[in-house]
Design an enzyme around this catalytic site. Structure first.
Site, PDB file in Angstrom:
ATOM      1  N   CYS A 181      44.010  33.105  35.009  1.00 47.32           N
ATOM      2  CA  CYS A 181      44.975  34.199  35.730  1.00 47.32           C
ATOM      3  C   CYS A 181      46.107  33.413  36.407  1.00 47.32           C
ATOM      4  CB  CYS A 181      44.027  35.152  36.643  1.00 47.32           C
ATOM      5  SG  CYS A 181      43.316  34.125  37.941  1.00 47.32           S
ATOM      6  N   ASN A 217      43.787  32.073  40.214  1.00 50.05           N
ATOM      7  CA  ASN A 217      42.484  31.433  39.954  1.00 50.05           C
ATOM      8  C   ASN A 217      41.733  31.736  41.230  1.00 50.05           C
ATOM      9  OD1 ASN A 217      40.752  28.061  39.669  1.00 50.05           O
ATOM     10  ND2 ASN A 217      40.467  30.281  38.691  1.00 50.05           N
ATOM     11  N   ASP A 258      45.839  42.743  38.078  1.00 46.28           N
ATOM     12  CA  ASP A 258      45.800  41.957  39.369  1.00 46.28           C
ATOM     13  C   ASP A 258      45.375  42.842  40.480  1.00 46.28           C
ATOM     14  OD1 ASP A 258      46.304  40.130  41.564  1.00 46.28           O
ATOM     15  OD2 ASP A 258      48.402  39.840  40.943  1.00 46.28           O
ATOM     16  N   CYS A 309      40.964  35.538  41.955  1.00 47.80           N
ATOM     17  CA  CYS A 309      40.311  37.044  41.618  1.00 47.80           C
ATOM     18  C   CYS A 309      39.886  36.899  40.365  1.00 47.80           C
ATOM     19  CB  CYS A 309      41.361  37.882  42.027  1.00 47.80           C
ATOM     20  SG  CYS A 309      42.064  38.104  43.698  1.00 47.80           S
ATOM     21  N   ARG A 310      40.634  37.054  39.466  1.00 51.56           N
ATOM     22  CA  ARG A 310      40.222  37.880  38.260  1.00 51.56           C
ATOM     23  C   ARG A 310      39.449  36.507  37.321  1.00 51.56           C
ATOM     24  NH1 ARG A 310      45.996  39.522  36.311  1.00 51.56           N
ATOM     25  NH2 ARG A 310      46.453  37.876  37.875  1.00 51.56           N
ATOM     26  N   SER A 311      40.059  35.346  37.224  1.00 44.76           N
ATOM     27  CA  SER A 311      39.661  34.343  36.278  1.00 44.76           C
ATOM     28  C   SER A 311      38.266  33.810  36.812  1.00 44.76           C
ATOM     29  CB  SER A 311      40.394  33.200  35.932  1.00 44.76           C
ATOM     30  OG  SER A 311      40.956  32.501  36.883  1.00 44.76           O
TER      31      SER A 311
HETATM   32  P1  4NP Z   1      44.448  36.518  40.650  1.00 43.68           P
HETATM   33  O1  4NP Z   1      44.946  37.221  41.585  1.00 43.68           O
HETATM   34  O2  4NP Z   1      45.615  35.995  39.653  1.00 43.68           O
HETATM   35  O3  4NP Z   1      43.642  37.376  39.691  1.00 43.68           O
HETATM   36  O4  4NP Z   1      43.904  35.021  41.234  1.00 43.68           O
HETATM   37  C1  4NP Z   1      46.080  36.762  42.531  1.00 43.68           C
HETATM   38  C2  4NP Z   1      45.873  36.009  43.379  1.00 43.68           C
HETATM   39  C3  4NP Z   1      46.830  35.528  44.378  1.00 43.68           C
HETATM   40  C4  4NP Z   1      48.077  35.982  44.085  1.00 43.68           C
HETATM   41  C5  4NP Z   1      48.449  36.714  43.213  1.00 43.68           C
HETATM   42  C6  4NP Z   1      47.319  37.331  42.202  1.00 43.68           C
HETATM   43  N1  4NP Z   1      49.198  35.703  45.051  1.00 43.68           N
HETATM   44  O5  4NP Z   1      50.361  36.208  44.698  1.00 43.68           O
HETATM   45  O6  4NP Z   1      48.970  34.942  45.832  1.00 43.68           O
END
Ligand code: 4NP
Length: 155
Positions: A10, A13, A124, A15-17
């Site tokens: 993602c 790294n 997201d 939340c989703r992955s």
């Molecule tokens: P992820 O979510 O891609 O599922 O880990 C996010 C975590 C942090 C951010 C964006 C999405 N960020 O903008 O910091």
């Protein structure tokens, strides 16, 4: 195939992955599949951090473990080392396609291609509410079941 290696990707790294890693690890164990599983982000801002507390809480409520997980960015060597590199959304798939190295012989797909829901992307959840994290889990559980079936069909 010898032990398949699956990398979930993602943006951050956190939340989703990491959720995909936790869910798929448990489902693979339950299915008796020997798989190497990891996750990474196309961005490096959260390197070294634990998975997001909201992601952990939502996942742990469904019985998934995030033990041992810390965020890392995608490495060039991941294309040499993994058989399946599965992106949570098109933006991250596009980024991976731009970085793919010529020694990559695996599959580079949207993770939800393995699922049965009409969604193709895991949204997201970072800036949204807790229901976003439940939605992430629902989509990832469905795609994980499909990926298990795919791996079971590999001779
Ligand atoms: P992820 O979510 O891609 O599922 O880990 C996010 C975590 C942090 C951010 C964006 C999405 N960020 O903008 O910091």
């Amino acid at each position: 195939m010898s032990k398949p290696k699956v990398l979930f990707v993602c943006l951050g790294n956190i939340c989703r992955s990491p959720t995909a890693e936790a869910v798929f690890r448990r489902k693979a164990i339950e299915a008796g599949l020997d798989v190497y599983i990891d996750s990474a982000g196309t961005g490096a801002w959260h390197q070294g951090e634990l998975p997001d507390a909201r992601a952990r809480e939502a996942g742990q409520k469904r019985g998934y473990s995030f033990a041992g997980q810390t965020a890392r960015a995608v490495f060039d060597t991941d294309f040499r080392d993994f058989d399946f590199i599965l992106a949570m959304d098109r933006r991250n798939l596009q980024e991976l396609k731009q970085r793919v190295t010529e020694n990559f012989t695996g599959k580079l797909d949207l993770f939800l291609e393995y699922g049965q829901s009409k969604n193709q992307e895991v949204p997201d959840p970072y800036y949204g509410g807790l229901d976003g994290f439940e939605n992430v889990l629902d989509l990832i559980e469905d795609a994980s079941d499909g990926l298990i079936r795919t791996l079971q069909q590999i001779p």
